[in-house]
Design a protein around this motif. Structure first.
Motif, PDB file in Angstrom:
ATOM      1  N   THR A  38       4.185 -29.379 -49.372  1.00  0.00           N
ATOM      2  CA  THR A  38       3.769 -30.616 -50.036  1.00  0.00           C
ATOM      3  C   THR A  38       3.424 -30.406 -51.502  1.00  0.00           C
ATOM      4  OG1 THR A  38       1.503 -30.265 -49.268  1.00  0.00           O
ATOM      5  CG2 THR A  38       2.909 -31.660 -47.906  1.00  0.00           C
ATOM      6  N   ARG A 410      -5.725 -25.216 -42.446  1.00  0.00           N
ATOM      7  CA  ARG A 410      -6.072 -26.615 -42.193  1.00  0.00           C
ATOM      8  C   ARG A 410      -5.616 -27.498 -43.350  1.00  0.00           C
ATOM      9  NH1 ARG A 410      -5.735 -30.748 -40.901  1.00  0.00           N
ATOM     10  NH2 ARG A 410      -7.044 -32.148 -39.675  1.00  0.00           N
ATOM     11  N   CYS A 411      -5.698 -26.968 -44.573  1.00  0.00           N
ATOM     12  CA  CYS A 411      -5.159 -27.704 -45.730  1.00  0.00           C
ATOM     13  C   CYS A 411      -3.645 -27.857 -45.614  1.00  0.00           C
ATOM     14  CB  CYS A 411      -5.515 -26.992 -47.029  1.00  0.00           C
ATOM     15  SG  CYS A 411      -7.279 -26.898 -47.377  1.00  0.00           S
ATOM     16  N   ARG A 413      -1.890 -27.989 -42.886  1.00  0.00           N
ATOM     17  CA  ARG A 413      -1.583 -28.971 -41.842  1.00  0.00           C
ATOM     18  C   ARG A 413      -1.648 -30.399 -42.375  1.00  0.00           C
ATOM     19  NH1 ARG A 413      -5.013 -29.872 -36.258  1.00  0.00           N
ATOM     20  NH2 ARG A 413      -4.335 -32.026 -35.904  1.00  0.00           N
ATOM     21  N   GLY A 414      -2.586 -30.664 -43.280  1.00  0.00           N
ATOM     22  CA  GLY A 414      -2.631 -31.954 -43.942  1.00  0.00           C
ATOM     23  C   GLY A 414      -3.277 -33.059 -43.128  1.00  0.00           C
ATOM     24  N   ILE A 415      -3.008 -34.285 -43.527  1.00  0.00           N
ATOM     25  CA  ILE A 415      -3.633 -35.478 -42.946  1.00  0.00           C
ATOM     26  C   ILE A 415      -2.614 -36.208 -42.087  1.00  0.00           C
ATOM     27  CG2 ILE A 415      -4.759 -37.683 -43.455  1.00  0.00           C
ATOM     28  CD1 ILE A 415      -5.545 -36.439 -46.186  1.00  0.00           C
ATOM     29  N   GLU A 416      -2.971 -36.417 -40.842  1.00  0.00           N
ATOM     30  CA  GLU A 416      -2.085 -37.129 -39.919  1.00  0.00           C
ATOM     31  C   GLU A 416      -2.520 -38.593 -39.835  1.00  0.00           C
ATOM     32  OE1 GLU A 416      -2.564 -34.768 -36.383  1.00  0.00           O
ATOM     33  OE2 GLU A 416      -2.539 -33.006 -37.700  1.00  0.00           O
ATOM     34  N   VAL A 417      -1.621 -39.498 -40.119  1.00  0.00           N
ATOM     35  CA  VAL A 417      -1.921 -40.929 -40.121  1.00  0.00           C
ATOM     36  C   VAL A 417      -1.178 -41.584 -38.965  1.00  0.00           C
ATOM     37  CG1 VAL A 417      -1.839 -43.073 -41.434  1.00  0.00           C
ATOM     38  CG2 VAL A 417      -2.268 -40.908 -42.613  1.00  0.00           C
ATOM     39  N   THR A 421      -5.433 -41.818 -35.186  1.00  0.00           N
ATOM     40  CA  THR A 421      -6.277 -41.162 -36.189  1.00  0.00           C
ATOM     41  C   THR A 421      -6.928 -42.148 -37.152  1.00  0.00           C
ATOM     42  OG1 THR A 421      -4.386 -40.780 -37.667  1.00  0.00           O
ATOM     43  CG2 THR A 421      -4.911 -39.044 -36.067  1.00  0.00           C
ATOM     44  N   ASP A 451      -8.700 -31.202 -34.171  1.00  0.00           N
ATOM     45  CA  ASP A 451      -8.704 -31.633 -35.566  1.00  0.00           C
ATOM     46  C   ASP A 451      -9.464 -30.709 -36.497  1.00  0.00           C
ATOM     47  OD1 ASP A 451      -7.212 -33.820 -34.992  1.00  0.00           O
ATOM     48  OD2 ASP A 451      -8.838 -35.282 -35.089  1.00  0.00           O
ATOM     49  N   HIS A 452     -10.392 -29.927 -35.957  1.00  0.00           N
ATOM     50  CA  HIS A 452     -11.326 -29.202 -36.826  1.00  0.00           C
ATOM     51  C   HIS A 452     -11.234 -27.694 -36.615  1.00  0.00           C
ATOM     52  CE1 HIS A 452     -13.394 -32.937 -38.010  1.00  0.00           C
ATOM     53  NE2 HIS A 452     -13.119 -33.330 -36.780  1.00  0.00           N
TER      54      HIS A 452
END
Length: 512
Positions: A38, A410-411, A413-417, A421, A451-452
């Motif tokens: 990304t 974890r960065c 992997r990013g944000i799952e929308v 979620t 998630d964490h």
């Protein structure tokens, strides 16, 4: 009041139960091979320009000092040797090599669970560096590294989830014979971890006996060739734009015996590579493209990792700056060029110039590790444990690096929308007639592990709790974890009968 107390207590119990339950790999919050890509510091037009400049450098400048065998391979493939002895590469030859390169590389572990798929933007973190010192974190001093230190690093790596491979991070300085050092490096690492291993060879004559050892460990030549669990880290060039004659011969031997190779170009920006970030990337790309042609000339389709490793330099002092922002940019830009060619690639990140695992080491290691992962670098070498600009390796820092890389992943992997979620249904349930908070809800508990990422050693307690626990020190906790790991026998150790045969065939320095 009673009802609230019961709900909160139940929430705590559920959270404890959730933490104690291991998730299947596909639901873990971070894991080997997460997709990056990304972060893109270079535009498509800039990558085109870097590619064009690299082709021009190969066509007009070329590389010097190829061994006679290399000259034969390369000229037979279509390269040209000038009157000055330099090998120059016509543009069409290089573009053909890019088109025919092996893009299906899987680096095998002795345990197939640790196989690394290098396709796409899949990211893997591991060690490297060939340090000559071990860092004593508690004593705050350096001493020469030993074979036992290397074996212990392999054993520690074997139990750390976020260290995905082991490339030799230290040199066994207690073995003076270079052949015996190379052979014992193979033994010490393979008996310490079942993850993929990278190593180097001092001399081409050392490759054959090392391969004989690997055949014994694998259970025969066929099994080795089917699943080679060790690769050769090969500095085939001496920047700027010269072949490293002995290393090229090592590379030819490794290719002959089916060992994957890392084509490693490690110029120093401002010394052995241009001082600008773009210029250092151009030279590294040009040198590795020459290596790609070389490998294909020896054996088409042989697995070769595009190892652009330019390093930063403090131009005030001449000191290496492995922990700098410039280093992070060099690595991220190289990762982009790997994907420009759709080639499996590796570069360096996670290096600390700091001498100890302190705050400086933390910011240096995290900066480049995060940027490398976000840029989709397949193999992030030197990601944990490296200090003093690659001169020192620290076992405690390797263990702390597992926590650090977990956060970096974890960065990546990013944000799952998704509908789940974005949690509108959960917001409605909590806010309208609900408890007014999300602690202990089924949705929170259901995703708390997926998630964490929770650090194993990093401290998240309040100052009061920290004080009540005796103000635990991070380095002391890492040392205790190291001692706990090393108190157990190596899970990767060889069957006693195999170990006896290895010790009969080779002079092994580690105690049985």
């Amino acid at each position: 009041m009673t009802q609230k107390t019961q709900t909160r207590s139940g929430g705590r119990s559920a959270r404890r139960a959730a933490r104690a339950t291991a998730l299947p790999d596909h639901l873990r919050p971070v894991r080997p091979g997460l997709e990056g890509g990304t972060y893109k510091p270079l535009t498509p037009a800039e990558m085109d320009r870097i590619h064009g400049a690299a082709l021009q450098a190969l066509e007009e400048i070329g590389l010097a000092d190829a061994p006679p065998s290399g000259v034969g391979y390369l000229t037979a493939a279509g390269a040209e040797q000038g009157a000055d002895g330099r090998i120059r590469f016509p543009r069409a030859l290089v573009e053909d090599a890019i088109a025919r390169a092996n893009r299906r590389i899987v680096l095998c572990g002795r345990d197939p669970a640790h196989d690394l798929d290098l396709s796409g933007h899949r990211v893997h973190y591991g060690t490297a560096g060939a340090a000559v010192h071990l860092v004593d974190a508690l004593g705050r001093n350096y001493r020469e590294s030993t074979l036992q230190d290397l074996h212990d690093a392999a054993r520690i790596t074997n139990v750390l989830d976020n260290i995905h491979f082991l490339q030799r991070p230290m040199v066994a300085r207690d073995i003076t014979d270079n052949c015996e050092m190379d052979l014992n490096t193979v033994y010490a690492t393979t008996s310490g971890t079942t993850k993929h291993i990278g190593t180097s060879f001092y001399d081409p004559a050392h490759v054959k006996p090392a391969i004989d050892m690997l055949h014994m460990i694998a259970g025969g030549e066929d099994r080795w060739r089917e699943r080679p669990f060790m690769s050769n880290s090969n500095c085939f060039v001496v920047p700027p734009m010269k072949f490293a004659t002995e290393s090229c011969l090592v590379m030819e031997e490794c290719i002959r015996y089916g060992m994957p190779v890392l084509l490693l170009s490690a110029g120093m920006a401002g010394a052995t590579a241009p001082s600008t970030v773009a210029g250092a990337i151009v030279q590294a790309v040009a040198e590795c493209l020459a290596g790609l042609v070389y490998v294909q000339a020896v054996k088409p389709d042989h697995p070769a990792i595009f190892g652009t490793w330019p390093f930063g330099l403090d131009l005030r002092t001449g000191a290496m700056t492995g922990g700098s922002g410039e280093q992070a940019l060099l690595t991220a830009g190289c990762a982009q060029m790997h994907k420009y060619y759709d080639l499996p690639g590796g570069a360096a990140a996670g290096i600390a110039d700091a001498k100890l695992p302190d705050m400086q080491a933390g910011w240096e290691q995290m900066c480049s590790n995060v940027m490398a992962g976000l840029s989709g670098l397949n193999m992030v070498y030197e990601a944990a444990g490296m200090h003093a600009s690659l001169l020192g390796f620290c076992h405690e820092s390797l263990i702390l690096g597992d926590d650090l890389i977990g956060q970096a992943l974890r960065c990546v992997r990013g944000i799952e929308v998704s509908d789940e979620t974005m949690a509108l249904d959960q917001m409605r349930e909590v806010c309208i007639g609900g408890p007014g908070h999300y602690l202990g809800t089924s949705q929170t508990l259901g995703r708390m592990q997926a998630d964490h990422v929770y650090p194993a050693l990093g401290d998240r307690t309040s100052p009061k709790e920290w004080d009540e626990k005796g103000k635990p020190d991070l380095i002391e906790r890492a040392t205790a974890r190291k001692e706990e790991i090393l108190a157990n026998r190596s899970a990767a150790r060889f069957d006693p009968a195999l170990d006896a045969r290895l010790r009969e065939a080779f002079r092994i320095y580690l105690p049985a």
